[in-house]
Design an enzyme around this catalytic site. Structure first.
Site, PDB file in Angstrom:
ATOM      1  N   TYR A  24      75.636  93.899 129.830  1.00 21.21           N
ATOM      2  CA  TYR A  24      75.219  92.824 130.716  1.00 21.21           C
ATOM      3  C   TYR A  24      73.922  92.188 130.219  1.00 21.21           C
ATOM      4  O   TYR A  24      72.905  92.869 130.047  1.00 21.21           O
ATOM      5  CB  TYR A  24      75.020  93.324 132.139  1.00 21.21           C
ATOM      6  CG  TYR A  24      76.265  93.874 132.809  1.00 21.21           C
ATOM      7  CD1 TYR A  24      77.535  93.604 132.299  1.00 21.21           C
ATOM      8  CD2 TYR A  24      76.171  94.659 133.948  1.00 21.21           C
ATOM      9  CE1 TYR A  24      78.662  94.110 132.918  1.00 21.21           C
ATOM     10  CE2 TYR A  24      77.303  95.163 134.579  1.00 21.21           C
ATOM     11  CZ  TYR A  24      78.545  94.897 134.056  1.00 21.21           C
ATOM     12  OH  TYR A  24      79.664  95.402 134.663  1.00 21.21           O
TER      13      TYR A  24
ATOM     14  N   ALA B 100      87.930  88.511 144.761  1.00 24.14           N
ATOM     15  CA  ALA B 100      88.728  87.582 143.944  1.00 24.14           C
ATOM     16  C   ALA B 100      87.964  86.309 143.611  1.00 24.14           C
ATOM     17  O   ALA B 100      88.426  85.193 143.884  1.00 24.14           O
ATOM     18  CB  ALA B 100      90.055  87.264 144.640  1.00 24.14           C
ATOM     19  N   LYS B 101      86.786  86.483 143.020  1.00 20.07           N
ATOM     20  CA  LYS B 101      85.934  85.351 142.616  1.00 20.07           C
ATOM     21  C   LYS B 101      85.598  84.432 143.792  1.00 20.07           C
ATOM     22  O   LYS B 101      85.501  83.216 143.651  1.00 20.07           O
ATOM     23  CB  LYS B 101      86.598  84.545 141.490  1.00 20.07           C
ATOM     24  CG  LYS B 101      86.783  85.350 140.206  1.00 20.07           C
ATOM     25  CD  LYS B 101      87.368  84.490 139.107  1.00 20.07           C
ATOM     26  CE  LYS B 101      87.482  85.298 137.811  1.00 20.07           C
ATOM     27  NZ  LYS B 101      88.062  84.493 136.706  1.00 20.07           N
TER      28      LYS B 101
END
Length: 306
Positions: A51, A200-201
């Site tokens: 990240y 889900a985004k």
């Protein structure tokens, strides 16, 4: 906040974890989000060496100074970073044992509670990878290990050959692939699931309709935009006690006993507080509602990712 045991370990994690990938690189802002998460009862933080090209681990490490004892800290390994910022997959024993030392330095800690393989394929040297994690346990550098993967064939190999305690996988009302092959298998073997992508985004949040209206997505997995729009409308009618879509989405994935924590990212204090509030309403998904929600969404299976 309720805490759940990961596998048969002595790690008890908040049912909502903080996924650190979304924190960004502003250290002051990231620290504020982490501090607020701890105040709200979150004790599980999940990062990875990949990240922000290792910067995320450093930011998390600074933010946890003086608070390490109160945290279940997880990070991941396997993506071998090059100096130019590119990376290649490297699940070798040598790399894992080298990289853990770098992660410990960045995180400013003497041990990692949960060290996770950040992916995996069936062609990997799985026994060698397991050996690396087992040696790190014996050396006291990690307490437990798991893998972050959605590949059923890979997961089965680790279930059969390793003493892992967790699998991190994408699981939501819009990605129910784990239900057919993974949930019961892992529960039977005392291996917990840490979910990612459970909103889900944002399509399972209270911003879903706005995202669709603003054309912020061209679909999700096998769902077209039209199918998403119709399904979201249907989900709201199935929500029998008038809770938010966000609350329903989080409680749905926590319904199965294999799921220990929903790991959700937060790029702002508002987003963090909204996620926590959604879980703290005493809302229970009944068996009837659970089946109604399933009848409204697709029960897809893993095809490409095996």
């Amino acid at each position: 906040m309720q805490k759940n045991q990961i596998g048969n370990s002595d790690l008890y994690v908040s049912e909502l974890g903080l996924g650190c990938m979304s924190l960004g690189t502003d250290e002051v802002k990231a620290k504020a989000i982490i501090d607020r998460a701890l105040d709200l009862g979150i004790n599980y933080l999940d990062t990875a060496d990949l990240y922000d090209q290792t910067q995320n681990e450093s930011i998390v490490g600074k933010a946890l100074k003086g608070k390490r004892q109160d945290i279940i800290l997880a990070t991941k390994v396997g993506n071998h970073l090059n100096e130019d910022g590119t990376w290649f997959w490297d699940p070798s024993k040598r790399y894992i044992k080298e990289q853990v030392k770098s992660s410990l330095l960045r995180l400013q800690t003497e041990y990692i509670d949960l060290y996770q393989l950040h992916g995996g394929t069936i062609e990997d040297p799985i026994d060698e990878t397991i050996e690396a994690f087992e040696e790190l346990k014996q050396e006291g550098l990690i307490r437990y290990y798991g893998i972050s993967s959605i590949r059923p064939n890979v997961i089965r190999e680790y279930v059969n050959r390793a003493s892992l305690i967790s699998i991190m996988m994408q699981y939501s009302l819009f990605d129910r692939r784990p239900e057919e092959e993974m949930l019961d298998l892992l529960n039977k073997n005392d291996i917990s699931i840490l979910t990612r992508g459970s909103l889900a985004k944002g399509l399972l949040s209270d911003q879903a309709e706005q995202k669709l209206r603003n054309k912020a997505t061209d679909g999700y997995l096998t769902y077209s935009v039209d199918e998403l729009t119709h399904t979201i409308e249907q989900l709201k009618t199935k929500d029998l006690i008038n809770q938010s879509l966000l609350t329903t989405a989080l409680r749905y994935v926590l319904k199965h006993p294999a799921v220990a924590s929903v790991v959700a990212g937060a790029s702002s204090l508002e987003q963090l507080e909204t996620n926590v509030a959604a879980l703290e309403q005493g809302y229970v998904i009944t068996d009837t509602l659970y089946k109604n929600l399933q009848s409204t969404t697709k029960a897809d299976t893993y095809v490409k990712h095996r």
